[in-house]
Design a protein around this motif. Sequence first.
Motif, short mmCIF file in Angstrom:
data_model
loop_
_atom_site.label_atom_id
_atom_site.label_comp_id
_atom_site.label_asym_id
_atom_site.label_seq_id
_atom_site.Cartn_x
_atom_site.Cartn_y
_atom_site.Cartn_z
N LYS A 108 0.83 -1.21 0.00
CA LYS A 108 0.00 0.00 0.00
C LYS A 108 0.86 1.26 0.00
O LYS A 108 0.55 2.24 -0.67
CB LYS A 108 -0.94 0.00 1.21
N ILE A 109 1.94 1.24 0.76
CA ILE A 109 2.85 2.40 0.78
C ILE A 109 3.45 2.62 -0.60
O ILE A 109 3.50 3.75 -1.10
CB ILE A 109 3.96 2.22 1.82
N THR A 110 3.89 1.55 -1.25
CA THR A 110 4.53 1.70 -2.57
C THR A 110 3.58 2.29 -3.59
O THR A 110 4.01 2.98 -4.52
CB THR A 110 5.06 0.35 -3.09
N GLN A 111 2.29 2.05 -3.43
CA GLN A 111 1.30 2.58 -4.36
C GLN A 111 1.10 4.08 -4.23
O GLN A 111 0.55 4.72 -5.12
CB GLN A 111 -0.04 1.85 -4.17
N THR A 112 1.58 4.66 -3.11
CA THR A 112 1.45 6.10 -2.90
C THR A 112 2.69 6.87 -3.36
O THR A 112 2.68 8.09 -3.41
CB THR A 112 1.21 6.42 -1.41
N LEU A 113 3.75 6.14 -3.69
CA LEU A 113 5.02 6.79 -4.07
C LEU A 113 5.02 7.10 -5.56
O LEU A 113 4.44 6.38 -6.36
CB LEU A 113 6.19 5.87 -3.72
N THR A 114 5.71 8.16 -5.93
CA THR A 114 5.79 8.53 -7.35
C THR A 114 6.81 7.67 -8.09
O THR A 114 6.66 7.43 -9.29
CB THR A 114 6.18 10.01 -7.49
N ALA A 115 7.83 7.19 -7.39
CA ALA A 115 8.87 6.38 -8.03
C ALA A 115 8.54 4.89 -7.92
O ALA A 115 7.90 4.44 -6.97
CB ALA A 115 10.22 6.66 -7.38
N ASP A 116 8.99 4.13 -8.90
CA ASP A 116 8.85 2.68 -8.89
C ASP A 116 9.94 2.08 -8.02
O ASP A 116 11.13 2.25 -8.30
CB ASP A 116 8.95 2.14 -10.32
N VAL A 117 9.54 1.40 -6.95
CA VAL A 117 10.53 0.80 -6.04
C VAL A 117 10.60 -0.72 -6.22
O VAL A 117 11.13 -1.43 -5.37
CB VAL A 117 10.23 1.16 -4.57
N GLY A 118 10.09 -1.18 -7.35
CA GLY A 118 10.25 -2.59 -7.70
C GLY A 118 9.41 -3.57 -6.92
O GLY A 118 9.76 -4.76 -6.84
N PHE A 119 8.30 -3.11 -6.36
CA PHE A 119 7.45 -4.04 -5.61
C PHE A 119 6.66 -4.91 -6.57
O PHE A 119 5.99 -4.42 -7.48
CB PHE A 119 6.48 -3.30 -4.69
N LYS A 120 6.72 -6.22 -6.36
CA LYS A 120 5.93 -7.17 -7.14
C LYS A 120 5.56 -8.34 -6.24
O LYS A 120 6.39 -8.80 -5.46
CB LYS A 120 6.70 -7.69 -8.35
N ARG A 121 4.34 -8.80 -6.36
CA ARG A 121 3.93 -9.99 -5.63
C ARG A 121 4.63 -11.21 -6.22
O ARG A 121 4.68 -11.38 -7.44
CB ARG A 121 2.41 -10.17 -5.72
N ARG A 122 5.18 -12.05 -5.36
CA ARG A 122 5.87 -13.26 -5.79
C ARG A 122 5.48 -14.40 -4.85
O ARG A 122 5.38 -14.20 -3.64
CB ARG A 122 7.39 -13.08 -5.74
N PRO A 123 5.29 -15.59 -5.38
CA PRO A 123 5.03 -16.74 -4.49
C PRO A 123 6.31 -17.15 -3.77
O PRO A 123 7.42 -16.83 -4.21
CB PRO A 123 4.57 -17.84 -5.45
N SER A 124 6.15 -17.83 -2.65
CA SER A 124 7.31 -18.34 -1.92
C SER A 124 7.32 -19.86 -1.97
O SER A 124 6.26 -20.50 -2.04
CB SER A 124 7.30 -17.85 -0.47
#
Length: 204
Positions: A108-124
Amino acid sequence: LRTESPYWLMKNGFLYSYPSLDRSLSTEVAIMGGGITGALVAYHLSKAGIPCILLDKRKIGMGSTCASTALLQYEIDTPLTELIEYVGYEQAVLSYQLCIEAIAKIEKITQTLTADVGFKRRPSFYYASQKKDVDELRREYQLRRDIGIELEFWTKEQIEKTFSFSAPAALFSAEGAQIDAYRFTHELLQEAQKNETLVFDDTT
């Protein structure tokens, strides 16, 4: 941590510059350390309107943050079955649930930022290294299912069908992600500075 050229620093370079502290200041909170942990603390305090100063003796994010694996996993170093023995059922379950919740909060925090910080959902993928560990992994699987964690128990055949290696058994879960923790740290501090948080590096 095993090289003088951490991947995220080589990929991003120095993102932002921060001054050194050269005068006396008064603040409600002083945060010691400008890695991902300090940045998250500063970000949340700034959003709550609490004055704070963040200090680091090195450049911001130059410790283990820039050498991060980039993995966001709810699994901690101690399996749930063992953690229950150490701290009791309720506290162990809460620990795992909070870790899952933390990934969602970071997203949710990453969605508020203007820059792409490389967040992606990944399985473990959490696998047993030896055949004798399979029964313990089954108990771990059942415990996690019982507390509401969605995951699958994979047999050796399923693993070999999906991957180019073999393991006796594994747990496959959708609850995971990846992030550029170094860039995320800097972007969090950029946001915190908008709410009068002061950031200093190269400050002993």
